[in-house]
Design an enzyme around this catalytic site. Sequence first.
Site, mmCIF file in Angstrom:
data_model
loop_
_atom_site.group_PDB
_atom_site.id
_atom_site.type_symbol
_atom_site.label_atom_id
_atom_site.label_comp_id
_atom_site.label_asym_id
_atom_site.label_seq_id
_atom_site.Cartn_x
_atom_site.Cartn_y
_atom_site.Cartn_z
ATOM 1 N N LYS A 40 3.097 1.821 -22.335
ATOM 2 C CA LYS A 40 3.556 2.480 -21.113
ATOM 3 C C LYS A 40 5.069 2.315 -20.952
ATOM 4 O O LYS A 40 5.774 3.247 -20.532
ATOM 5 C CB LYS A 40 2.830 1.863 -19.917
ATOM 6 C CG LYS A 40 3.295 2.373 -18.536
ATOM 7 C CD LYS A 40 2.649 3.678 -18.176
ATOM 8 C CE LYS A 40 3.195 4.253 -16.858
ATOM 9 N NZ LYS A 40 2.885 3.415 -15.700
ATOM 10 N N ALA B 149 0.838 -1.210 0.000
ATOM 11 C CA ALA B 149 0.000 0.000 0.000
ATOM 12 C C ALA B 149 0.865 1.249 0.000
ATOM 13 O O ALA B 149 0.713 2.138 0.825
ATOM 14 C CB ALA B 149 -0.925 -0.012 1.210
ATOM 15 N N GLY B 150 1.809 1.311 -0.940
ATOM 16 C CA GLY B 150 2.619 2.506 -1.105
ATOM 17 C C GLY B 150 1.852 3.575 -1.850
ATOM 18 O O GLY B 150 0.698 3.859 -1.537
#
Length: 338
Positions: A216, A14-15
Amino acid sequence: MASSPLKTICIYGAGALGGAIAAKLATGLGEQVTVSVVARGAHLEAIRAQGLRLWEAGADRPLVARMTATDNAAELPPQDLVITGLKGHQLTAAAPGIAGLLHSGTRVAMILNGVPWWYFHRDRQSGHAERQIEELDPNGELWRRIGPERVIGCVAYQGAEVINPGEVELSNNGRFILGEPSGENSVDIEAIATLLREAGVNISISPRIRDEIWSKLMGNAAFNPISALTRALMSDIMQNPALAAMVGDVMNEVKAVAESLGARIAISVEERLERSRQIGPVRTSTLQDLLAGKPLEITPLVGAVVSLAKLTGISTPTSATILALVTQLDRENMRAAE
């Protein structure tokens, strides 16, 4: 919204990006789902003490989300959905923890930059279906413990940074692209996309997720290592003619490798460079990691491009040079952090 089959969701890592999604799910869906996060260190302690604070682009106050937070995934029950916010080089160490969260129907949505470990699973474009990539998945740990059949690919266009422990800031109103490795528009992917949209996440589904991965990667393979080597912001890189030319060389090499594997890149290198000139003073995730003394994400962004180029007979001299330089930078940075 009709009742979702997804009742329990764990964000593993959960950065910046993972934290942003966790906060939106927890605040946007209320009691529809139970959200938990796996984090560590000061970030974990701050989430436990004061919740996860998310500053959306242009907001005058943060979203504050409270949820179960742990550094030990074994404390959590099996989940209906696991979303990983880890970088590619962090996944192998996390494989046992992720595996412990799985039940028979669990799907795992992996937000990853670069070539993913599952890339050739159910791939109809390259002629290398089910080939495993050892450097991305040493000893097949992820393939065996998690299984590529559970994976849903995710490409993120979202600037995000952990600005303080427990506090994430978004630099833009980003978007996320989901895709089944098979290209199917499955019931699972529709349910996941619907739930994330309900939480306020900008989601689309692609039947050709590998095209999106390479599109990307044209930017990440250039800007991330060059920014680490120079400590320059993206805007500064593009204002330097020599560095901007190097970015273009890397983009051409990445595009050639992608097309040799059957991917279709809709945007030209010239168009991508022009868009890059419009990006502001952004600090790439690799530069963030360098400055924080963390291991750099090299193999998924640069190493895999070079190795897949060898597989398909494509020449990538600029990428190979950057790979050698950034690999040594990472070694020196880790030595200094000891």
